[in-house]
Design an enzyme around this catalytic site. Structure first.
Site, PDB file in Angstrom:
ATOM      1  CD  GLU A   1     -61.713 -67.809 -35.695  1.00 21.39           C
ATOM      2  OE1 GLU A   1     -62.677 -68.184 -36.373  1.00 21.39           O
ATOM      3  OE2 GLU A   1     -60.573 -68.312 -35.804  1.00 21.39           O
TER       4      GLU A   1
ATOM      5  CE  LYS B   1     -59.367 -71.477 -34.789  1.00 21.58           C
ATOM      6  NZ  LYS B   1     -59.773 -70.835 -35.904  1.00 21.58           N
TER       7      LYS B   1
ATOM      8  CB  CYS C   1     -56.033 -85.821 -50.655  1.00 27.06           C
ATOM      9  SG  CYS C   1     -57.642 -86.548 -50.434  1.00 27.06           S
TER      10      CYS C   1
ATOM     11  CD1 TRP D   1     -59.587 -85.302 -44.189  1.00 24.00           C
ATOM     12  CD2 TRP D   1     -61.227 -85.019 -45.701  1.00 24.00           C
ATOM     13  NE1 TRP D   1     -60.646 -84.706 -43.558  1.00 24.00           N
ATOM     14  CE2 TRP D   1     -61.667 -84.526 -44.456  1.00 24.00           C
ATOM     15  CE3 TRP D   1     -62.089 -84.955 -46.794  1.00 24.00           C
ATOM     16  CZ2 TRP D   1     -62.927 -83.963 -44.275  1.00 24.00           C
ATOM     17  CZ3 TRP D   1     -63.342 -84.401 -46.618  1.00 24.00           C
ATOM     18  CH2 TRP D   1     -63.755 -83.907 -45.369  1.00 24.00           C
TER      19      TRP D   1
ATOM     20  CE  LYS E   1     -54.106 -73.855 -42.504  1.00 27.84           C
ATOM     21  NZ  LYS E   1     -54.721 -73.026 -41.444  1.00 27.84           N
TER      22      LYS E   1
ATOM     23  CD  GLU F   1     -61.151 -74.883 -36.387  1.00 29.67           C
ATOM     24  OE1 GLU F   1     -61.166 -74.942 -37.623  1.00 29.67           O
ATOM     25  OE2 GLU F   1     -60.535 -73.985 -35.773  1.00 29.67           O
TER      26      GLU F   1
ATOM     27  CG  HIS G   1     -84.016 -64.275 -28.625  1.00 24.68           C
ATOM     28  ND1 HIS G   1     -85.293 -63.783 -28.508  1.00 24.68           N
ATOM     29  CD2 HIS G   1     -83.190 -63.216 -28.543  1.00 24.68           C
ATOM     30  CE1 HIS G   1     -85.238 -62.468 -28.385  1.00 24.68           C
ATOM     31  NE2 HIS G   1     -83.972 -62.107 -28.402  1.00 24.68           N
TER      32      HIS G   1
ATOM     33  CG  ASN H   1     -54.980 -84.410 -53.551  1.00 24.55           C
ATOM     34  OD1 ASN H   1     -54.791 -85.549 -53.176  1.00 24.55           O
ATOM     35  ND2 ASN H   1     -54.182 -83.395 -53.250  1.00 24.55           N
ATOM     36  N   GLY H   2     -59.350 -84.717 -54.848  1.00 25.62           N
ATOM     37  CA  GLY H   2     -60.569 -84.225 -55.498  1.00 25.62           C
ATOM     38  C   GLY H   2     -61.603 -85.326 -55.585  1.00 25.62           C
TER      39      GLY H   2
ATOM     40  NE  ARG I   1     -53.038 -80.376 -48.649  1.00 33.05           N
ATOM     41  CZ  ARG I   1     -53.316 -79.390 -49.493  1.00 33.05           C
ATOM     42  NH1 ARG I   1     -52.533 -78.344 -49.521  1.00 33.05           N
ATOM     43  NH2 ARG I   1     -54.354 -79.449 -50.292  1.00 33.05           N
TER      44      ARG I   1
HETATM   45  C1  G6P Z   1     -61.198 -75.331 -43.308  1.00 35.26           C
HETATM   46  C2  G6P Z   1     -60.168 -75.041 -42.233  1.00 35.26           C
HETATM   47  C3  G6P Z   1     -60.528 -73.744 -41.517  1.00 35.26           C
HETATM   48  C4  G6P Z   1     -60.655 -72.614 -42.521  1.00 35.26           C
HETATM   49  C5  G6P Z   1     -61.653 -72.940 -43.634  1.00 35.26           C
HETATM   50  C6  G6P Z   1     -61.555 -71.943 -44.770  1.00 35.26           C
HETATM   51  O1  G6P Z   1     -62.398 -75.657 -42.721  1.00 35.26           O
HETATM   52  O2  G6P Z   1     -60.096 -76.105 -41.302  1.00 35.26           O
HETATM   53  O3  G6P Z   1     -59.505 -73.419 -40.579  1.00 35.26           O
HETATM   54  O4  G6P Z   1     -61.048 -71.454 -41.856  1.00 35.26           O
HETATM   55  O5  G6P Z   1     -61.364 -74.219 -44.192  1.00 35.26           O
HETATM   56  O6  G6P Z   1     -60.293 -72.068 -45.364  1.00 35.26           O
HETATM   57  P1  G6P Z   1     -59.611 -70.960 -46.238  1.00 35.26           P
HETATM   58  O7  G6P Z   1     -58.318 -71.562 -46.688  1.00 35.26           O
HETATM   59  O8  G6P Z   1     -60.537 -70.679 -47.375  1.00 35.26           O
HETATM   60  O9  G6P Z   1     -59.411 -69.753 -45.383  1.00 35.26           O
END
Ligand code: G6P
Length: 613
Positions: free
Chosen positions: A486, A490, A2, A75, A608, A493, A509, A101-102, A27
């Site tokens: 990673e 990506k 949020c 959110w 985010k 996502e 495995h 938020n929260g 975000r």
């Molecule tokens: C969320 C984001 C990711 C990020 C993760 C950790 O899931 O979508 O892109 O890697 O949080 O976030 P941070 O701000 O702690 O790196």
């Protein structure tokens, strides 16, 4: 997650807070709403969906009047994505409006209490409970003004919050508060901009202060007062926001993710600036200098993070053991915090986080620190909660990251963890000459990333060949096992393609059963200790009809015989290779999402910064 923007001053509030809200879109959110107050009357407009939906609604209703207002992107946590559940929420008695938020964890008990008192709820949210509670406690005739009512309400709630509150009975006041979710007050000339993220403030002022947990700020046009929920005075730490508008605007790029991928050479240079001292064979990290002794004597390093940050932490684990010869392990912060971990004497805990706000990472850090560990942060956002809650740390210095899919923060995190490994290694086991050779390699990275970025068009072409496939594998070994994770993350996502990353040897495995004709398998097959073993794994995939895209070392012409497609990266010593091998994977994910027609910077369901568990 949020987003919050609030304004009080002399300008019309609506355009200003809507513009701020757009800067927070990255975000991640699913509904948006706004409230402005004019002549002691609050008007709320809210809609499920994008901020554009809210704007369309405002075009119908006409612009909201008033020079005090607040806006929110939600959110969903409690209650589905509906207009009614969007914020702001109002009480039914005292003319209160709240954005939040929260999560209010004890909302259900409070709701029953308030329902017993006759309050009627219109949404399923925890936030409406907070609005009703503040309204219930607000009683100017008994000396309980808005500030006091907010303080009293917050003393009753458990959970996390950043809130912004307005009240029709106090038309010139805005009250904001925080516990466990970020909130910043920007101080302008006769005006204040409040936001959950500096990017919504910097267009108006760079003077600001972040709230600490349990802080409540009462803001009027002529000043503000900061207190705690128990009404003790607090002196806020006003600071200069180190962010300029250009950094948070697209410029010549189509998407923030694309911009940030291409910013990586500069990001790594900025990260290294002033920290590498080749002549002396040492790395200088101002943030750690007071703790050098503890780091020399460290018995173990625990790294915690989530998502991309965890993948960077895993590379850090390899590097710390390899270079600094200190036992290290990286793990999900969300698991670490609840599993009753054993923290031996002389343990160093490192929280890796772009935002510095991830709830699980913060909690894991607290857990480690409470058990006696030295708490360090590897964080990008200056002044963020994790950065403030650590004993010491090293900032990434890669600039604001707006794209939800993390890219330059990953290279920055790996770069910083390399610097920390060298900082420790040099004091434990490494000679100045050896360290100078590492530094020389590090200095070559930005230029090498530039060379990979020059292949952007070719990487897009290769991606086009496979983009229709719905299942992909990403495989690597050693330092490039986390890179494989990673790469898969990506792709998932932003392109919503199912992808699995794993150590190349693990494929046999189980996951090998998935391989069918034409299934894309991306191998990180740069020259390194396990190169031949990776070639064997490639053969196993191709024997079952899989199509292999290899990320290989420049000059390795032979690999062409073994794979369908090759993307080359310049040669570098193996431990530093993830900072190069990840670049083609980021570009492939980006192009796959664009070709599939997805909104790269606003991927569905993602946030985010994940400030709830
Ligand atoms: C969320 C984001 C990711 C990020 C993760 C950790 O899931 O979508 O892109 O890697 O949080 O976030 P941070 O701000 O702690 O790196």
């Amino acid at each position: 997650m949020c987003g919050i923007v609030g304004y009080i001053g002399s300008k019309p509030a609506q355009p200003l807070i809507l513009e701020g809200l757009k800067r927070l879109e990255y975000r991640g959110y699913d509904s948006a709403g706004i409230a402005c107050m004019d002549n002691g009357k609050i008007t709320v407009v809210k809609k499920a969906g994008r901020v554009a939906n809210l704007e369309a609604e405002l075009a119908k209703t006409g612009p909201l009047k008033g020079t005090i207002g607040m806006a929110h992107t939600r959110w969903a946590t409690h209650g589905g994505v509906t207009d009614a559940n969007a914020h702001p929420h109002r009480d039914d008695k005292a003319g209160i409006a709240v954005i939040h938020n929260g999560i209010i964890e004890n909302y259900s008990v409070l709701k029953t209490y308030l329902q017993d008192k006759g309050h009627v709820f219109k949404s399923d949210t925890d936030t409406e409970v907070l609005a009703m509670l503040i309204g219930e406690l607000y009683s100017p005739s008994e000396g309980v003004d808005l500030e006091a009512a907010v303080q009293a309400a917050l003393r009753e709630v458990t959970g996390a919050y950043a809130i912004c509150v307005m009240c029709e009975g106090e038309p010139d006041t805005m009250v904001v508060a925080r516990k466990g979710a970020p909130l910043i007050v920007g101080i302008g000339a006769g005006e204040y901009v409040v936001a959950s993220d500096a990017s919504a403030i910097v267009a108006h002022t760079t003077q600001a202060f972040p709230l600490d947990d349990y802080n409540v700020v009462k803001i009027t046009r002529s000043g503000f007062r900061t207190s705690t929920t128990t009404n003790a005075n607090v002196t806020p730490k006003v600071m200069q926001l180190e962010m300029d508008l250009e950094q948070i605007e697209l410029g010549r790029f189509e998407h923030f993710m694309q911009k940030e991928i291409h910013e990586q050479p500069k990001a790594v240079r900025d990260c290294f600036r002033g920290r590498l001292h080749k002549e002396d064979g040492k790395v200088i990290l101002g943030g750690l200098s007071n703790f050098a002794k503890e780091l020399v004597r460290a018995r173990r390093v625990v790294l915690v993070g989530q998502g991309t940050a965890l993948h960077a932490a895993m590379i850090g684990e390899y590097m710390l053991e390899d270079l600094a010869k200190v036992p290290a392990c990286a793990e999900y912060a969300s698991e670490f915090r609840y599993r009753n971990p054993i923290i031996e004497d002389r343990t160093v805990a490192i929280a890796v986080s772009q935002s510095g706000e991830t709830a699980d990472t913060l909690a894991a850090l607290h857990e480690a620190r409470d058990r006696g560990a030295l708490a360090l942060g590897v964080v990008n956002v200056v002044g963020s909660t994790i950065a403030r809650d650590t004993d010491a740390g090293v900032y990434l210095r890669v600039g604001p990251e707006i794209g939800v899919a993390s890219t330059k923060a990953f290279t920055g995190q790996v770069a910083v963890l390399t610097l920390i490994s060298l900082f420790m290694a040099r004091r434990r086991v490494m000679s100045a000459d050896q360290c100078a050779r590492w530094i020389e390699q590090l200095e070559s990275i930005p230029e090498k990333i530039e060379r990979i970025l020059e292949q952007d068009a070719r990487i897009r072409k290769v991606t086009e060949r496979y983009v229709e496939r719905d299942n992909w594998l990403f495989l690597g070994r050693g330092y490039n096992y986390p890179t494989a994770l990673e790469g898969a993350l990506k792709l998932k996502e932003i392109s919503y393609i199912h992808a699995e990353g794993m150590p190349a040897a693990e494929m046999k495995h189980g996951p090998i059963a998935l391989i069918n004709d034409g299934m894309p398998a991306v191998f990180i097959a740069n020259r390194g200790r396990q190169y031949d073993k990776v070639l064997s794994n490639i053969a196993e995939v191709r024997a079952r009809g899989g199509h292999v895209i290899a990320v290989a070392t420049e000059g390795d012409d032979d690999i062409r015989r073994h794979v369908e497609d090759v993307l080359y990266v310049p040669e570098i010593i193996e431990p530093l290779s993830p900072m190069l091998t990840v670049i083609p994977l980021q570009l492939m994910a980006y192009h796959a999402a664009v070709i599939r027609g997805h909104d790269v910077d606003k991927p569905r369901n993602l946030a985010k910064s994940v400030t709830v568990e």
